[in-house]
Each structure stands twice: as C-alpha cells, then as structure tokens.
Design an enzyme around this catalytic site. Structure first.
Site, PDB file in Angstrom:
ATOM      1  N   TYR A  45      -1.190   3.745  -6.567  1.00  0.00           N
ATOM      2  CA  TYR A  45      -1.309   4.136  -5.168  1.00  0.00           C
ATOM      3  C   TYR A  45       0.084   4.473  -4.647  1.00  0.00           C
ATOM      4  O   TYR A  45       1.094   4.176  -5.287  1.00  0.00           O
ATOM      5  CB  TYR A  45      -1.899   3.005  -4.333  1.00  0.00           C
ATOM      6  N   SER A  46       0.146   5.063  -3.463  1.00  0.00           N
ATOM      7  CA  SER A  46       1.465   5.387  -2.920  1.00  0.00           C
ATOM      8  C   SER A  46       2.277   4.116  -2.697  1.00  0.00           C
ATOM      9  O   SER A  46       3.500   4.118  -2.874  1.00  0.00           O
ATOM     10  CB  SER A  46       1.352   6.190  -1.629  1.00  0.00           C
ATOM     11  N   GLU A  47       1.606   3.018  -2.295  1.00  0.00           N
ATOM     12  CA  GLU A  47       2.285   1.719  -2.203  1.00  0.00           C
ATOM     13  C   GLU A  47       1.339   0.584  -2.563  1.00  0.00           C
ATOM     14  O   GLU A  47       0.113   0.701  -2.417  1.00  0.00           O
ATOM     15  CB  GLU A  47       2.841   1.460  -0.794  1.00  0.00           C
ATOM     16  N   THR A  48       1.939  -0.502  -3.019  1.00  0.00           N
ATOM     17  CA  THR A  48       1.252  -1.759  -3.294  1.00  0.00           C
ATOM     18  C   THR A  48       2.086  -2.871  -2.678  1.00  0.00           C
ATOM     19  O   THR A  48       3.317  -2.836  -2.748  1.00  0.00           O
ATOM     20  CB  THR A  48       1.102  -1.991  -4.808  1.00  0.00           C
ATOM     21  N   HIS A  77       1.565   2.163   6.467  1.00  0.00           N
ATOM     22  CA  HIS A  77       0.206   1.792   6.068  1.00  0.00           C
ATOM     23  C   HIS A  77       0.167   0.518   5.223  1.00  0.00           C
ATOM     24  O   HIS A  77      -0.804  -0.248   5.327  1.00  0.00           O
ATOM     25  CB  HIS A  77      -0.503   2.978   5.388  1.00  0.00           C
TER      26      HIS A  77
END
Length: 295
Positions: A45-48, A77
């Site tokens: 994902y774009s971030e975790t 987000h």
C-alpha cells in the site's frame, strides 16, 4: 514463530474499495525497523502504520508510518485510518487520540454516527505551514506529462511546502488535471536539478473552484505512481490557499482518486494561529480486512 495482527481500512471514503488503502499493525512491539519496512513493502500500500506504546503516557500511541521504501515523518490518511482502527478498539479518550510521530504530536478527533459507531476521524497537522523553493512551471509540466501552459502560476508558482511532510504543490487547469500522466524520467531530472528538494519529489497537482478542489498526487520515484488520497498534501494546500487568500479561517472540500477508480473525499480547514497557519484534514473510513503476519 511470531504473529502480528493487522487490519486494513479504506480511508476518505464511505464505500468499500474506494479511498486510500491502509494497513494498521495494532501492536508492533518487538518488530525491528527492518521488519516494519519489509512488512510495508509486502503490504504494497502507499503506507502502512505500526502502533507502539507512547513515550508519554498522556498520549495514545507512538505511530510509525512506512511507505514501500522508507519511513515518513507524518502523513494524512495513515493517521485518519489508524485513529479509526484504534477508536474501534476503544483506545480513544472522550473521542480524542494523540499520536507521537517524527514530525511532532498529531491530535485526532474521532467521528461517530448517531448510534455511536466510529465512522472516521479528523487530524490536526503537527506543524504550521512552511514553504521552500519554487520550481519552474516548465519542469513541473514535463514531470506531469503536461504543457507549460497547463500550469497555473497566477496565484503561486509550483512550490515546495509542508505541514509535516514536504510536497511540491502546483495549480493546473481543470481540463489538464484529468490528463496528467507522471513521467518518471522527468521526475528524476527535477529531483536531481534542485538540491532544495533534498532528494525527494512528490508532486501534488490541483484545480480549484472556490472552496472545491480536485487533485492528484504522483510520487513515482518513491514507488507510488499515483495516490488516491493524500491527506498531508491536501492539508498543505488548504494552508497555502489561506495564506494567499487572506482571512483567518478557510474550509475546503477536496476530491482525489477519481482517475484511479478510487474516489476519495477529504474535508479540510486552515486557520491562522500564533505560530502560523495550521490545517486539519478529515474524512470517513471503511474496514476491509483483518489478518496476521507471520515472522
């Protein structure tokens, strides 16, 4: 074998499979930095995010945010989504959470519906607006696959700005926004030609119609070709627009992710304070998956 529970949520949407995906590891104690980075790359994902005990017991948690390739000092987000997950676990205090992050303390207000169900959150960016170098419209246009005339410079030139993490913000025409296509080679050219970018170049392009904003975010050098919802950049735009428009307070509605088939809706505010212009970003979330990582 060690197991680490995680949950995924779609952030800035009321519809599953819209918004921006986030994975939240709700108890990351015992994970090394390298393991967190590997897990973030594996989630893709774009971030975790990884939740740890706070250094100050007055705070809710220490939250670490990783992209596929590096750790972030702050992001929008991931904070909204992490707050949503933790509030659903009863971790908030009277609807408030406080996250310790590299960029500073992030304060969060939880949103609930009439039945008391957690529906989302609003975060306050940890830093006031700061602006840095301006970049040539021609270079930004090339990076976004646009013509120089598509970049609007009447209000501001493309500028590096931050309320906790840096983005290059560029206004474009409404017609050009939909046909923007990142060009990785030109992204690298811009990054290498401007030491003030400090080796990183994430581009947030937007078109404005009064209090309504449409936006897209490209960070192909870091592995995110396009992001469906970028809360930290959106909050930065809100703060920048207030600085340009004047006044003490402003509110905006921002739509992102349409071109990706993951429409996102972000509610933004900006206000002048004693230390500069501060911004908030909020929206709804939807739970998607639960699982365990095996290490």
């Amino acid at each position: 074998m060690r197991t680490y529970a995680f949950e995924t949520v779609d952030v800035f949407t009321q519809t599953r499979f819209g918004g921006n995906q986030l994975a939240v590891f709700t108890d990351a104690r015992g994970l090394s930095d390298a393991e967190m980075q590997s897990l973030a790359a594996e989630m893709n994902y774009s971030e975790t995010t990884f939740v740890l005990p706070p250094d100050d017991p007055a705070d809710t948690a220490r939250v670490r945010i990783f992209t596929r390739s590096h750790e972030m000092p702050f992001a929008g987000h991931p904070n909204v989504g992490t707050a949503f997950v933790l509030a659903r676990h009863g971790r908030d205090r009277d609807g408030l959470l406080r996250f310790e992050e590299i960029a500073g303390l992030v304060e969060v207000k939880v949103a609930r519906d009439a039945s008391g169900e957690v529906t989302g959150a609003t975060i306050a960016a940890p830093q006031p607006l700061s602006t840095g170098i301006e970049l040539p419209a021609e270079a930004i246009a090339a990076a976004a696959g646009l013509a120089p005339a598509d970049v609007v410079v009447a209000n501001h030139k493309p500028v590096r700005a931050s309320v906790g993490v840096h983005f290059v913000l560029a206004e474009v025409t409404a017609e050009a926004l939909g046909r923007a296509t990142p060009d990785l080679s030109h992204f690298r050219v811009v990054r290498n030609a401007h030491p003030g970018l400090e080796g990183r170049f994430s581009l947030f392009v937007y078109a404005r119609d009064g209090a309504n904003i449409r936006a897209r975010m490209f960070a192909p050098i870091g592995g995110t070709w396009e992001d469906p919802a970028t809360g930290s950049a959106s909050a930065t735009v809100a703060a920048l627009l207030l600085s340009l428009d004047g006044g003490d307070h402003a509110a905006f509605t921002l739509t992102q992710g349409v071109e990706m088939g993951r429409p996102s809706l972000l509610q933004l505010t900006a206000q002048r304070s004693a230390d500069g212009i501060r911004a908030t970003v909020g929206g709804s979330c939807v739970p998607v998956f639960q699982g365990e990582a095996l290490l």
